[in-house]
Design an enzyme around this catalytic site. Structure first.
Site, short mmCIF file in Angstrom:
data_model
loop_
_atom_site.label_atom_id
_atom_site.label_comp_id
_atom_site.label_asym_id
_atom_site.label_seq_id
_atom_site.Cartn_x
_atom_site.Cartn_y
_atom_site.Cartn_z
N CYS A 120 0.81 -1.23 0.00
CA CYS A 120 0.00 0.00 0.00
C CYS A 120 0.84 1.27 0.00
O CYS A 120 0.34 2.34 -0.37
CB CYS A 120 -0.95 0.00 1.19
SG CYS A 120 -2.16 -1.34 1.17
N HIS A 257 -3.42 7.54 1.94
CA HIS A 257 -3.78 6.20 1.51
C HIS A 257 -5.16 5.89 2.05
O HIS A 257 -5.46 6.14 3.22
CB HIS A 257 -2.75 5.20 2.03
CG HIS A 257 -3.17 3.77 1.87
ND1 HIS A 257 -3.67 3.27 0.69
CD2 HIS A 257 -3.17 2.74 2.75
CE1 HIS A 257 -3.96 1.99 0.85
NE2 HIS A 257 -3.67 1.65 2.09
N ASN A 287 -10.12 0.10 -0.27
CA ASN A 287 -8.65 0.17 -0.24
C ASN A 287 -8.12 -0.41 -1.55
O ASN A 287 -8.18 -1.61 -1.77
CB ASN A 287 -8.13 -0.62 0.96
CG ASN A 287 -6.61 -0.56 1.09
OD1 ASN A 287 -5.91 -0.12 0.18
ND2 ASN A 287 -6.10 -1.03 2.21
#
Length: 330
Positions: A120, A257, A287
């Site tokens: 990520c 993020h 996500n």
């Protein structure tokens, strides 16, 4: 007295791509037989839906679509790109690099293309590498892409993880520009990257292409990841601001993020930013790992929220553990 100038990596264009198929929270119980509900997911994560790639879509096809849009926004063609750097945890194959596939799809016949793996945090890592290459004169431009197909690595029987992720791609075109070497310059001011492999087992894919073999599914100790996320992200954002002689008051936008709304809200509070100055897409995108920041950035630039001169903070944490922050002035 002659003024000295320094080379900066300036954001020339942003683009995003989301698959057509949308799976809402209530769909998960019906389609996948999960013991979950819209209320349960939304309360814990802020996620209401996610996009899922079609059978023929890949990290490279989505990444190429996002890169084309970034080029369009910049008013440039693929011949202007010297490097393609792709952050992905879901490459098309072990090799060739997904970046090379995107390079070919864009019609590029020169330059360099390679992938990086930082989960990520991958986009911030890739941004840092591209920035360094432009500052050092190795390239004059770089297409930085985050692209993920997490729907193919999540365990659809595990409601604790599968509900969190979605598919998509985002891209940013960086071009060399000149500045005075101050925080008032347009472009990437600095990037700050960290990792600590001692915590690698709290967020991982247990197998897959490579030496371990197997198909591999995503596994996460969510509570542990959350505890690390807030403290490490707060520290690296402060590190970035301190390095440029800036304070929280100088920040115009936080583009984080998009992992979990609770983490995003906590970071906004630490920066003392009102909610309307924090770009949030997690409710609609879920996500998307390395794609989440460039997707959010592309949306906020496209709709006019982020304007010329705005100072933007980008930050992310992912498996590794790997984390980082970048400061950019538009």
């Amino acid at each position: 007295m002659t003024k000295t100038t320094t080379t900066r990596a300036v954001i020339a264009g942003c683009g995003g791509y989301l698959p057509e198929r949308v799976v809402r929270n209530d769909d998960l119980a019906r389609e996948f037989g999960l013991d979950t509900s819209d209320e349960w997911i939304t309360e814990r994560t802020g996620i209401r839906q996610r996009h899922i790639a079609a059978p023929g879509e890949t990290a490279s096809s989505m990444g190429a679509a996002a890169a084309r849009r970034a080029l369009e926004r910049a008013g440039l063609g693929p011949e202007a790109v010297d490097a393609v750097i792709v952050a992905t945890a879901t490459p098309d194959s072990s090799f060739p690099a997904t970046a090379a596939r995107i390079q070919a799809a864009l019609g590029m016949t020169r330059g360099i293309a390679f992938d990086i793996a930082a989960a990520c945090a991958g986009f911030v890592y890739a941004l840092g590498i591209a920035d360094g290459m432009i500052r050092n004169g190795q390239v004059r431009s770089a297409m930085v892409v985050g692209t993920e197909v997490y729907s193919r690595i999540v365990d659809w029987t595990d409601r604790g993880t599968c509900v969190l992720f979605g598919d998509g791609a985002g891209a940013v075109l960086l071009v060399a520009g000149e500045g005075q070497g101050t925080a008032a310059d347009r472009g990437i001011l600095s990037t700050h990257l960290h990792s600590d492999g001692r915590f690698g087992d709290i967020l991982l894919v247990d197998g897959g292409p490579g030496s371990t073999g197997g198909t591999g599914k995503l596994r996460m100790a969510g509570n542990q990841v959350f505890r690390h996320a807030v403290s490490k992200l707060a520290a690296v954002v402060d590190e970035a601001l301190d390095a440029n002689g800036l304070t929280h008051a100088d920040v115009r936008w936080l583009v984080p993020h998009q992992a979990n709304l609770r983490i995003i809200d906590a970071m906004g509070r630490k920066l003392r930013l009102p909610p309307e100055r924090v770009v949030v897409t997690v409710d609609r995108h879920a996500n998307t790992s390395a794609a989440s920041i460039p997707l959010a950035l592309a949306e906020a630039v496209s709709d006019g929220r982020i304007e010329r001169g705005d100072l933007v903070v980008m930050e992310a944490i992912g498996g590794g553990l790997a984390w980082g922050a970048a400061l950019a002035r538009f």
